[in-house]
Structures are given as structure tokens and as C-alpha cells.
Design a protein around this motif. Structure first.
Motif, PDB file in Angstrom:
ATOM      1  N   ARG A 231       2.098   4.327  -1.368  1.00  0.00           N
ATOM      2  CA  ARG A 231       1.387   5.580  -1.067  1.00  0.00           C
ATOM      3  C   ARG A 231       2.254   6.487  -0.201  1.00  0.00           C
ATOM      4  O   ARG A 231       3.138   6.024   0.506  1.00  0.00           O
ATOM      5  CB  ARG A 231       0.087   5.263  -0.315  1.00  0.00           C
ATOM      6  CG  ARG A 231      -0.889   4.475  -1.153  1.00  0.00           C
ATOM      7  CD  ARG A 231      -2.255   4.483  -0.524  1.00  0.00           C
ATOM      8  NE  ARG A 231      -2.273   3.873   0.810  1.00  0.00           N
ATOM      9  CZ  ARG A 231      -3.280   4.011   1.657  1.00  0.00           C
ATOM     10  NH1 ARG A 231      -4.322   4.747   1.327  1.00  0.00           N
ATOM     11  NH2 ARG A 231      -3.243   3.438   2.838  1.00  0.00           N
TER      12      ARG A 231
ATOM     13  N   ARG B  48      -4.805  -1.247  10.283  1.00  0.00           N
ATOM     14  CA  ARG B  48      -4.008  -2.380  10.750  1.00  0.00           C
ATOM     15  C   ARG B  48      -4.871  -3.354  11.521  1.00  0.00           C
ATOM     16  O   ARG B  48      -5.872  -2.960  12.117  1.00  0.00           O
ATOM     17  CB  ARG B  48      -2.938  -1.896  11.753  1.00  0.00           C
ATOM     18  CG  ARG B  48      -1.819  -1.143  11.161  1.00  0.00           C
ATOM     19  CD  ARG B  48      -0.716  -2.111  10.715  1.00  0.00           C
ATOM     20  NE  ARG B  48       0.376  -1.394  10.095  1.00  0.00           N
ATOM     21  CZ  ARG B  48       0.327  -0.856   8.891  1.00  0.00           C
ATOM     22  NH1 ARG B  48      -0.752  -0.979   8.169  1.00  0.00           N
ATOM     23  NH2 ARG B  48       1.353  -0.193   8.398  1.00  0.00           N
TER      24      ARG B  48
ATOM     25  N   LYS C  32       1.284  -9.429   2.984  1.00  0.00           N
ATOM     26  CA  LYS C  32       1.019  -8.626   1.773  1.00  0.00           C
ATOM     27  C   LYS C  32       1.732  -9.191   0.546  1.00  0.00           C
ATOM     28  O   LYS C  32       2.934  -9.405   0.573  1.00  0.00           O
ATOM     29  CB  LYS C  32       1.536  -7.214   2.091  1.00  0.00           C
ATOM     30  CG  LYS C  32       1.373  -6.167   1.047  1.00  0.00           C
ATOM     31  CD  LYS C  32       1.521  -4.810   1.743  1.00  0.00           C
ATOM     32  CE  LYS C  32       1.628  -3.646   0.829  1.00  0.00           C
ATOM     33  NZ  LYS C  32       1.640  -2.367   1.574  1.00  0.00           N
TER      34      LYS C  32
ATOM     35  N   LYS D  26       5.591  -9.185   7.316  1.00  0.00           N
ATOM     36  CA  LYS D  26       4.550  -8.371   6.677  1.00  0.00           C
ATOM     37  C   LYS D  26       4.347  -8.765   5.211  1.00  0.00           C
ATOM     38  O   LYS D  26       3.225  -8.788   4.721  1.00  0.00           O
ATOM     39  CB  LYS D  26       4.945  -6.896   6.759  1.00  0.00           C
ATOM     40  CG  LYS D  26       4.000  -5.957   6.035  1.00  0.00           C
ATOM     41  CD  LYS D  26       4.405  -4.503   6.199  1.00  0.00           C
ATOM     42  CE  LYS D  26       3.410  -3.593   5.521  1.00  0.00           C
ATOM     43  NZ  LYS D  26       3.748  -2.184   5.622  1.00  0.00           N
TER      44      LYS D  26
HETATM   45  P1  ATP Z   1       0.572  -0.329   4.806  1.00  0.00           P
HETATM   46  O1  ATP Z   1       1.182  -1.360   3.898  1.00  0.00           O
HETATM   47  O2  ATP Z   1       1.572   0.136   5.814  1.00  0.00           O
HETATM   48  O3  ATP Z   1      -0.729  -0.737   5.375  1.00  0.00           O
HETATM   49  P2  ATP Z   1      -0.066   1.261   2.560  1.00  0.00           P
HETATM   50  O4  ATP Z   1      -1.138   0.343   2.118  1.00  0.00           O
HETATM   51  O5  ATP Z   1      -0.317   2.687   2.447  1.00  0.00           O
HETATM   52  O6  ATP Z   1       0.300   0.979   4.055  1.00  0.00           O
HETATM   53  P3  ATP Z   1       1.577   0.940   0.261  1.00  0.00           P
HETATM   54  O7  ATP Z   1       1.686   2.322  -0.136  1.00  0.00           O
HETATM   55  O8  ATP Z   1       0.619   0.065  -0.479  1.00  0.00           O
HETATM   56  O9  ATP Z   1       1.297   0.853   1.818  1.00  0.00           O
HETATM   57  O10 ATP Z   1       3.007   0.246   0.142  1.00  0.00           O
HETATM   58  C1  ATP Z   1       4.151   0.745   0.798  1.00  0.00           C
HETATM   59  C2  ATP Z   1       4.507  -0.117   1.978  1.00  0.00           C
HETATM   60  O11 ATP Z   1       4.487  -1.514   1.630  1.00  0.00           O
HETATM   61  C3  ATP Z   1       5.939   0.112   2.465  1.00  0.00           C
HETATM   62  O12 ATP Z   1       5.970   1.099   3.440  1.00  0.00           O
HETATM   63  C4  ATP Z   1       6.380  -1.248   3.015  1.00  0.00           C
HETATM   64  O13 ATP Z   1       6.000  -1.396   4.355  1.00  0.00           O
HETATM   65  C5  ATP Z   1       5.564  -2.235   2.222  1.00  0.00           C
HETATM   66  N1  ATP Z   1       6.315  -2.873   1.111  1.00  0.00           N
HETATM   67  C6  ATP Z   1       7.289  -2.363   0.332  1.00  0.00           C
HETATM   68  N2  ATP Z   1       7.680  -3.232  -0.610  1.00  0.00           N
HETATM   69  C7  ATP Z   1       6.914  -4.348  -0.455  1.00  0.00           C
HETATM   70  C8  ATP Z   1       6.828  -5.596  -1.128  1.00  0.00           C
HETATM   71  N3  ATP Z   1       7.585  -5.906  -2.171  1.00  0.00           N
HETATM   72  N4  ATP Z   1       5.934  -6.479  -0.667  1.00  0.00           N
HETATM   73  C9  ATP Z   1       5.127  -6.209   0.376  1.00  0.00           C
HETATM   74  N5  ATP Z   1       5.157  -5.051   1.051  1.00  0.00           N
HETATM   75  C10 ATP Z   1       6.040  -4.123   0.645  1.00  0.00           C
END
Ligand code: ATP
Length: 348
Positions: free
Chosen positions: A119, A341, A184, A240
Motif C-alpha cells: 500500500r 501496530r 507477516k 517483521k
Molecule cells: P504495515 O505492514 O507496515 O503494517 P501495510 O499493511 O500498509 O503496513 P503493505 O502495504 O501490506 O503494508 O506491505 C508493504 C510493507 O510490507 C513494506 O513496507 C514492508 O515493511 C513489508 N514487506 C515487504 N515485503 C515483505 C515480505 N515479502 N514479507 C513480509 N513483509 C514485507
């Protein structure tokens, strides 16, 4: 013919004779033999026994369209698959497929993305051959206001599929992340194209990235789960991100990706049907709330207009998160601009 051949071989518990395959596909013995040989070269382990025929013993870990289509038992989700070895982002591919007129349920997949996105323009780490990168095309006729809810519909679907496939307890970090053991494993990015004049949805693309075998190579090389974990993701994602392989902790077992894609498509088709019945999340809400990773826990809401803490209670029928603030009032958090978070870290 290739995907139908794989399907037939997979579904048959007995040997399939060359003659049966010829009759089925209305082709010559040589043609059947050629396809069987091709499949063997691509990593399918097929036993050939004289006078009895062929039997499929093992399928390779591939995201090729013929493999995915050979597994799909859905009515529309993932029935048509377009594969690329490498791409910018499967969401972009899927949009192109939409423009070319491909139908509702078309799936774009890739082995590697060079500019996978999350996002708000954030990146999605997409190493080659380890994970699932896919985008599903939807052509709904409901109002654009409803579109963000499909991210949540996909969220439940991934959580259900992961649980069904691995037995791991999957949770959802509202609105669009799937987590296992607090880290995640999946992100979802929904994008919409609207008609300039009609202001109706032209099409929607739901991108899904699932970390599957990240850490597998590191584990084979070092034999140490900690080192494998460190090698699996770049510095900024340590602590993470995780993968199904890392959470399963079965050293020798590389996880096949195709069955998981199949399970996600099956779950999404079912959940999309429930969504259409009410055009909101009322029929899915209980299930979604059951998956909420930080339900009834203190969360930090990263609102661009000001950060605050509260207790995450549940989602409502529209998919907004209801957070109880310190003075006891329930605040609705809309998904567009906000991240949530845990109080100690990413999820909890
Ligand atoms: P957040 O993960 O910070 O809560 P978000 O849900 O908006 O925010 P997404 O848009 O779903 O985040 O995903 C982008 C973020 O996920 C990146 O900024 C990074 O921190 C994380 N990310 C990137 N690649 C991966 C991956 N392969 N596995 C897990 N996390 C990842």
C-alpha cells in the motif's frame, strides 16, 4: 491439453493407459508420449509401466499456468491463469489482462517481481521461486465504495487457505496482512479502475503476496533455523516478516505452492459469494473477527492526522476497525490511510 493431462493423471488412482489418453484427447500415441516426456522434463515424476500405462507420482514446485489450472476446481476464480517467470508486478500484468478483455477470475502469477508493491507505494520483497505472487481480476457490478471490502474478503480467504494447507494458526492484522506467530506472511493490495464518465467499477485487481519457502535455501546450507531466518529477509524486515517454511520448521520439506494457490482461489470464490449476498461483510464479519490478531489488545493507530492508542475490538459490517479509546468511546478506523501496530511491535 497439458493441464488436462496433469489433472487426469493426478485424479486417477490407477495407471492410465496410453490408449485411454489418446481417446480422451483425440490425439495419436506419439502426441501423448511427447507431452508425457515434456512433463518429465519439467519435473513431474511419472512412472511408465509396460502394458499398464502412466501414473503421476510427484509434481514439481512450479507456478506455471498448466500446473495451477490442472488443480483448479472452482467455477471462475483462477480458471484462467497467465504465468510469467519474471515481471514488474502481477497487479500491473493483471490490469493489462483486464484491458485485453480477460474474464472475471483471471489470475496473473509470476515467479519473481522486480517491483512488487504494497500500500501507499511501499515495496513488496519478491525473491525468485520462493513465494506466491498473484493478482486476481474481478469484474463486479457493485458500487466503487464497496471495493475496499474485497481486501478483507481476500484476507479471510488467505487465512483459511493457510490453515487448511499447513495447519498453522493464521491471523489477520487489519486490514490487509496475514500473520503467523506474530509475523507477516502475506500482504494484499487491491486496486480499482473506474469508468471516467460512468463512475462505475471497470475492474478490480487483488494482488496477493505470500511468503512460502523463504529460508529454505538458508536452512539447507546452514542447518540452523536462526541463520536461515536471518538469510530469508533483508535487514529492515527482520522480526517483521516470516514464511510458511520457517513457521512449519520441517527442515527437509519444501512447500509446494500450487495447492495453496488452489485453496486460496476456492476460499475466495466461496467468500466472494457470501459478500455478494449482502454487499457488505455481515456474513463474514464473525469469521474475520475470529482471525483478528490483536482483538481486545492494545494497538497503536498510525493515523496521518495523529497517532493514538486504544483497544482493537472488532470490524463492523463495512470492514472498518472499531477501536475503543481511553475515554471508552468506539472510534471507527477506515482502512485507506491507516496502519495499525501492536503496542510492542508489528502485530502485538
Ligand atoms: P504495515 O505492514 O507496515 O503494517 P501495510 O499493511 O500498509 O503496513 P503493505 O502495504 O501490506 O503494508 O506491505 C508493504 C510493507 O510490507 C513494506 O513496507 C514492508 O515493511 C513489508 N514487506 C515487504 N515485503 C515483505 C515480505 N515479502 N514479507 C513480509 N513483509 C514485507
Amino acid at each position: 491439453m497439458k493441464s488436462e493431462m496433469i489433472r487426469l493423471l493426478r485424479e486417477s488412482s490407477e495407471y492410465l493407459s496410453g490408449q485411454e489418453l489418446c481417446d480422451r484427447f483425440q490425439v495419436s500415441r506419439t502426441a501423448v508420449w511427447k507431452v508425457i516426456n515434456q512433463l518429465k522434463e519439467e519435473g513431474y515424476v511419472i512412472e511408465a509401466k509396460q502394458n499398464r500405462g502412466y501414473r503421476l507420482l510427484e509434481s514439481p514446485d512450479t507456478m506455471e499456468a498448466y500446473e495451477l489450472m490442472s488443480r483448479m476446481g472452482t467455477e471462475w476464480a483462477g480458471r484462467k491463469v497467465f504465468y510469467k517467470k519474471e515481471t514488474g508486478s502481477t497487479n500491473i500484468d493483471c490490469k493489462q489482462l483486464a484491458v485485453q478483455g480477460e474474464p472475471h477470475g483471471t489470475l496473473a502469477v509470476a515467479e519473481r517481481q522486480v517491483s512488487g508493491r504494497g500500500r501507499r507505494g511501499r515495496g513488496w520483497e519478491s525473491p525468485a521461486g520462493e513465494s506466491i505472487y498473484m493478482s486476481l481480476l474481478c469484474r463486479p457490478d457493485f458500487s466503487p465504495k464497496k471495493a475496499p471490502m474485497l481486501t478483507l474478503v481476500m484476507g479471510i480467504s488467505v487465512a483459511e487457505a493457510v490453515e487448511r494447507y499447513t495447519g498453522l494458526a493464521a491471523k489477520i492484522k487489519w486490514p490487509n496482512d496475514i500473520v503467523v506467530n506474530g509475523r507477516k506472511i502475506c500482504g494484499i493490495l487491491t486496486e480499482m479502475e473506474m469508468g471516467l464518465e460512468t463512475k462505475e467499477i471497470q475492474y478490480l485487481v487483488i494482488g496477493v503476496g505470500i511468503n512460502v519457502n523463504n529460508g529454505f535455501t538458508g536452512m539447507q546450507e546452514t542447518g540452523d533455523w536462526k541463520q536461515a531466518r536471518r538469510a530469508a529477509f533483508p535487514e529492515e524486515l527482520q522480526g517483521k516478516a516470516t514464511s510458511l517454511f520457517l513457521e512449519m520448521e520441517k527442515r527437509e520439506t519444501k512447500i509446494l505452492r500450487a495447492p495453496l494457490v488452489q485453496y486460496v482461489m476456492e476460499a475466495f470464490e466461496k467468500n466472494y459469494g457470501l459478500f455478494l449476498r449482502s454487499l457488505d461483510l455481515s456474513l463474514l464479519r464473525e469469521s474475520y473477527n475470529g482471525y483478528l490478531v490483536n482483538r481486545n489488545a492494545v494497538v497503536k493507530v498510525l493515523d496521518p492526522q495523529g497517532e493514538y492508542t486504544g483497544i482493537a475490538r472488532e470490524i463492523d459490517d463495512a470492514g472498518d476497525l472499531l477501536v475503543e479509546t481511553e475515554d471508552g468511546t468506539l472510534k471507527k478506523v477506515y482502512s485507506g490511510e491507516v496502519s495499525v501496530r501492536g503496542i510492542y511491535g508489528y502485530a502485538l
